[in-house]
Write an enzyme that holds these catalytic residues in place. Structure first.
Site, short mmCIF file in Angstrom:
data_model
loop_
_atom_site.label_atom_id
_atom_site.label_comp_id
_atom_site.label_asym_id
_atom_site.label_seq_id
_atom_site.Cartn_x
_atom_site.Cartn_y
_atom_site.Cartn_z
N ASP A 260 0.83 -1.21 0.00
CA ASP A 260 0.00 0.00 0.00
C ASP A 260 0.87 1.27 0.00
O ASP A 260 0.39 2.34 -0.35
CB ASP A 260 -0.90 0.00 1.24
CG ASP A 260 -0.12 -0.22 2.52
OD1 ASP A 260 0.53 -1.28 2.65
OD2 ASP A 260 -0.12 0.67 3.39
N TYR B 174 11.23 3.37 0.88
CA TYR B 174 10.74 1.99 0.79
C TYR B 174 9.64 1.88 -0.27
O TYR B 174 9.69 1.02 -1.15
CB TYR B 174 10.22 1.54 2.16
CG TYR B 174 9.40 0.27 2.14
CD1 TYR B 174 10.00 -0.97 1.98
CD2 TYR B 174 8.01 0.31 2.29
CE1 TYR B 174 9.25 -2.15 1.97
CE2 TYR B 174 7.25 -0.84 2.28
CZ TYR B 174 7.86 -2.07 2.12
OH TYR B 174 7.11 -3.22 2.10
#
Ligand code: NDP
Length: 315
Positions: free
Chosen positions: A113, A136
């Protein structure tokens, strides 16, 4: 449906020591022979060495599927270790995609997500524009692109708030902190869905059963959002975990009512998190007829595994 072919198939799994990899290493057995690799077998931080290791292995094992559960997942550390995160989450993943393509294998890869910026209030659909807030998230997004670019037969499963009995996760952190402290402060303005490794493994198997014999041009290859049903905040999740552990006989100093809800701004971290992490799962449910139970069911099953009644009783 499990076909004869899928019973005989060979699956190469990477990241077998992680939360998800650990669950997959037994769940994938139903498909046939599983070769499960850990970091010591195949280090994704050095794509060149990885190629030297994996190329002969893929040529001799001839996998029908490569499942990549390995990833650089230290979200905050990635802010200062950009190169390391990119090597594992993007460069090495590109190599896996090339190897899968050359072997005509299906590549299953997991994403996050965190490729979204967390704006809005509706669940994200697969085609929504990505805009990762963190290093990330950027490296995972680059990994997605590499997979799609280099391997036609790919299944990218974006998921959220992964939790399992093995490895490190928010649930275990809450149990540990609640053992030591009588009050906790937990962020209440980030919304998402805790998704168990058991659920992800079940969906992975269902998808592979359907796709192992699919032609390269099968429209079902692509990106999918996979998460449990429902939604929650980190704060309500923490309360559920603590209440569930106490119900199962654990003695914890912190109680659900002693967990204070706080805004994200009161708990600054190096990597920004999306406020809205909800993922719309309509596509995977429609294409693969998978049942996605509530996140509470997944958490309950992990608590059943992890929580042993304490000798001393809760007051
Ligand atoms: P974990 O951190 O539990 O496991 C990651 C695994 O990758 C570990 O086994 C780790 O090895 C391995 N790994 C890390 N670096 C390397 C390397 N250089 N070479 C080889 N292996 C390496 O992650 P999860 O199981 O939670 O995550 C699975 C997938 O789901 C990942 O793609 C992740 O991005 C995605 N995801 C995770 C979420 C979460 O909340 N955790 C949320 C959304 C998506 P070792 O055991 O030796 O450290």
């Amino acid at each position: 449906m499990v076909t004869d072919m899928s019973h005989r198939c060979r699956v190469l799994l990477l990241g077998a020591n992680g939360q998800l990899g650990h669950t997959l290493s037994s769940a994938l057995d139903i498909l046939g022979e599983v070769r499960a690799l850990t970091r010591s077998d195949a280090d994704l931080s050095d794509p060149r060495a990885l190629e030297e290791t994996l190329k002969p292995l893929v040529q001799s094992f001839q996998p029908h599927a490569i499942v990549n559960a390995a990833a650089y997942t230290a979200v905050d550390k990635a802010e200062t270790e950009h190169d390391a995160a990119r090597r594992v989450n993007a460069h090495a993943v590109g190599l896996l995609a090339e190897l899968a393509q050359a072997a005509n294998a299906v590549l299953v890869h997991y994403s996050t997500d965190y490729v979204f910026d967390g704006t809005g209030t509706r669940p994200w659909v697969e085609d929504d524009p990505t805009n990762p807030l963190s290093v990330y998230g950027q490296t995972k997004w680059l990994g997605e692109k590499s997979v799609a670019q280099h391997c036609v037969k790919h299944l990218i499963l974006r998921t959220s708030w992964v939790v399992g009995a093995h490895g490190n996760n928010f649930l275990k952190t809450m149990l540990r902190l609640a053992t030591d402290r009588d009050a906790l402060r937990v962020v209440a303005d980030q919304i998402g869905v805790p998704t168990s490794t058991e659920l992800l493994a079940y969906v992975t198997v269902k998808m592979l059963e359907a796709m192992l014999q699919a032609e390269s041009n099968d429209k079902r290859f692509g990106i999918y959002h996979v998460a449990a049903s429902g939604e929650t905040s980190w704060h309500a999740y923490a309360q559920y975990v603590i209440a569930g552990a106490i119900k199962r006989g654990a003695y914890l100093k912190a109680k659900p009512e002693s967990i204070e809800p706080i805004p994200t701004s009161a708990y600054p971290l190096p990597a920004p998190r999306p406020a809205n992490s909800r993922l719309d799962t309509e596509k995977v449910r429609a294409n693969f007829c998978v049942a996605l139970p509530s996140w509470q069911e997944g958490v309950d099953s992990i608590l059943d595994d992890l929580v042993k009644p304490s000798v001393s009783k809760n007051p």
